[in-house]
Design an enzyme around this catalytic site. Structure first.
Site, PDB file in Angstrom:
ATOM      1  N   ASP A   1      93.642  -5.601  24.883  1.00  0.00           N
ATOM      2  CA  ASP A   1      92.822  -6.145  26.282  1.00  0.00           C
ATOM      3  C   ASP A   1      93.900  -5.307  27.112  1.00  0.00           C
ATOM      4  OD1 ASP A   1      90.840  -6.593  28.025  1.00  0.00           O
ATOM      5  OD2 ASP A   1      92.041  -9.011  27.450  1.00  0.00           O
TER       6      ASP A   1
ATOM      7  N   GLY B   1      89.527 -15.882  34.688  1.00  0.00           N
ATOM      8  CA  GLY B   1      89.981 -17.170  35.095  1.00  0.00           C
ATOM      9  C   GLY B   1      91.979 -17.209  35.449  1.00  0.00           C
TER      10      GLY B   1
ATOM     11  N   ASN C   1      83.991 -10.129  27.766  1.00  0.00           N
ATOM     12  CA  ASN C   1      85.595 -10.694  27.283  1.00  0.00           C
ATOM     13  C   ASN C   1      85.934 -11.835  27.683  1.00  0.00           C
ATOM     14  OD1 ASN C   1      86.087  -8.221  26.864  1.00  0.00           O
ATOM     15  ND2 ASN C   1      87.505  -7.844  28.186  1.00  0.00           N
TER      16      ASN C   1
HETATM   17  P1  13P Z   1      87.936 -15.282  31.588  1.00  0.00           P
HETATM   18  O1  13P Z   1      89.787 -15.881  31.171  1.00  0.00           O
HETATM   19  O2  13P Z   1      86.894 -15.655  32.978  1.00  0.00           O
HETATM   20  O3  13P Z   1      87.579 -16.041  29.836  1.00  0.00           O
HETATM   21  O4  13P Z   1      88.252 -14.034  31.224  1.00  0.00           O
HETATM   22  C1  13P Z   1      88.388 -12.907  30.345  1.00  0.00           C
HETATM   23  C2  13P Z   1      88.928 -11.293  30.392  1.00  0.00           C
HETATM   24  O5  13P Z   1      87.835 -10.849  30.797  1.00  0.00           O
HETATM   25  C3  13P Z   1      90.262 -11.248  29.195  1.00  0.00           C
HETATM   26  O6  13P Z   1      89.929  -9.851  29.629  1.00  0.00           O
END
Ligand code: 13P
Length: 309
Positions: free
Chosen positions: A85, A199, A255
């Site tokens: 990611d 987040g 995600n």
């Molecule tokens: P959240 O923490 O809102 O679930 O987002 C995760 C994210 O987009 C990781 O790439």
């Protein structure tokens, strides 16, 4: 990976065509991985096990190699793939990152798809970075994800109020730019900004995340213009109807990080086993009730164990 296993590219394409979604789960602490995989298996579902650079820099994922090693131990190709990611070109502290070096290392280690995040660069720079990574990934037979627009939330310091952000459309992905971006870069999946926010990972990391909404008309326009599977980052805390609507309008990967990290951290002071149980229970809720992704592996065409063609 054996020849009869579908690639990450095929799996997301299958989800996109079936108007469903492949969820991805971030692993900021290594012991989270086992209960995430187990929940995916127990529900017959499918998902990406993901790590972002900031999770080995600012949390306890260890390193690219540590995550890869744990994945070798607990990953299950009938239910999971390993995805790299966010590797930002400029990080949340405004530092320049050797994103090509990090992604090259991940590919060499056996990661099965990768993401470059050039969203803090001007458009032309983002396109150049994303094309370089798409070319690198494709040479290794892997799909690449990039981001256009700005999904806020990772930066240190105060965020504008969510209502202000949503009303202004600041940082939202532009459909015409999306068409140009996809054509120029050759990326496989595009992360879009349509009201979703990450987040928080700095001061507010323990607070409940704001409930986000999504601009579905904007998403539909981006989807028509881009013509490839779209990715929804910031998957925690979005109103459920918005998520289901987004899946009908081109989102094929979502995600999720905060929703499973916070229960882990809340219980980790008691014991790792309790924290793992908290992750497992949360995962079951997400897969069964929130996203209704029980049985996703079969929908995507992944063969159950022991079945030969
Ligand atoms: P959240 O923490 O809102 O679930 O987002 C995760 C994210 O987009 C990781 O790439």
């Amino acid at each position: 990976m054996s020849a009869d296993l579908l690639s990450s590219r095929d799996l997301v394409l299958a989800a996109w065509r079936a108007r469903t979604v492949v969820p991805g789960f971030n692993i900021p602490y290594l012991p989270m991985m086992e209960p995430v995989v187990r929940a995916l298996r127990d529900t017959g579902s499918f998902g990406f096990i993901m790590v972002a650079r900031l999770e080995w820099e600012k949390f306890q994922a260890g390193s690219l190699a540590a995550i890869r090693k744990e994945y070798g131990r607990v990953g299950d190709p009938r239910h999971t793939r390993l995805h790299l990611d966010h590797v930002p070109a400029i990080d949340e502290d405004q530092k320049v990152v050797d994103f090509e070096g990090v992604i090259r290392e991940a590919i060499a280690l056996g990661y099965e798809s990768v993401m470059v995040d050039g969203s803090r660069l001007p458009l032309e720079g983002n396109m150049a970075a994303s094309k370089a990574i798409a070319d690198m990934a494709h040479a290794a037979g892997l799909p690449a994800e990039a981001e256009l627009g700005a999904v806020m939330g990772h930066e240190a310091g105060p965020m504008p109020s969510y209502e202000e952000l949503f009303a202004s459309g600041r940082g939202f992905t532009d459909p015409e730019e999306a068409a140009r971006f996809v054509k120029a870069t050759g990326i496989d999946w595009l992360s879009v900004a349509i009201g979703n926010v990450h987040g928080a990972i700095s001061a507010a990391r323990n607070l409940k995340k704001v409930e986000a909404r999504l601009h579905i008309e904007r998403l539909a326009a981006i989807s028509r213009a881009a013509g490839i599977p779209l990715v929804l980052h910031g998957g925690t805390g979005i109103a459920r109807d918005c998520i289901l609507d987004a899946i009908r309008n081109g989102i094929a990967k979502i995600n999720i990080a905060t929703a499973i990290r916070q229960p882990y951290e809340a219980a980790a002071g008691r014991s790792v086993a309790e924290a793992q149980q908290a992750v497992y229970d949360t995962m079951i809720g997400i897969l069964r009730s929130e996203l209704e992704l029980e049985g996703l592996a079969a929908t995507l065409g992944v063969k159950p164990q022991g079945v030969t063609p």
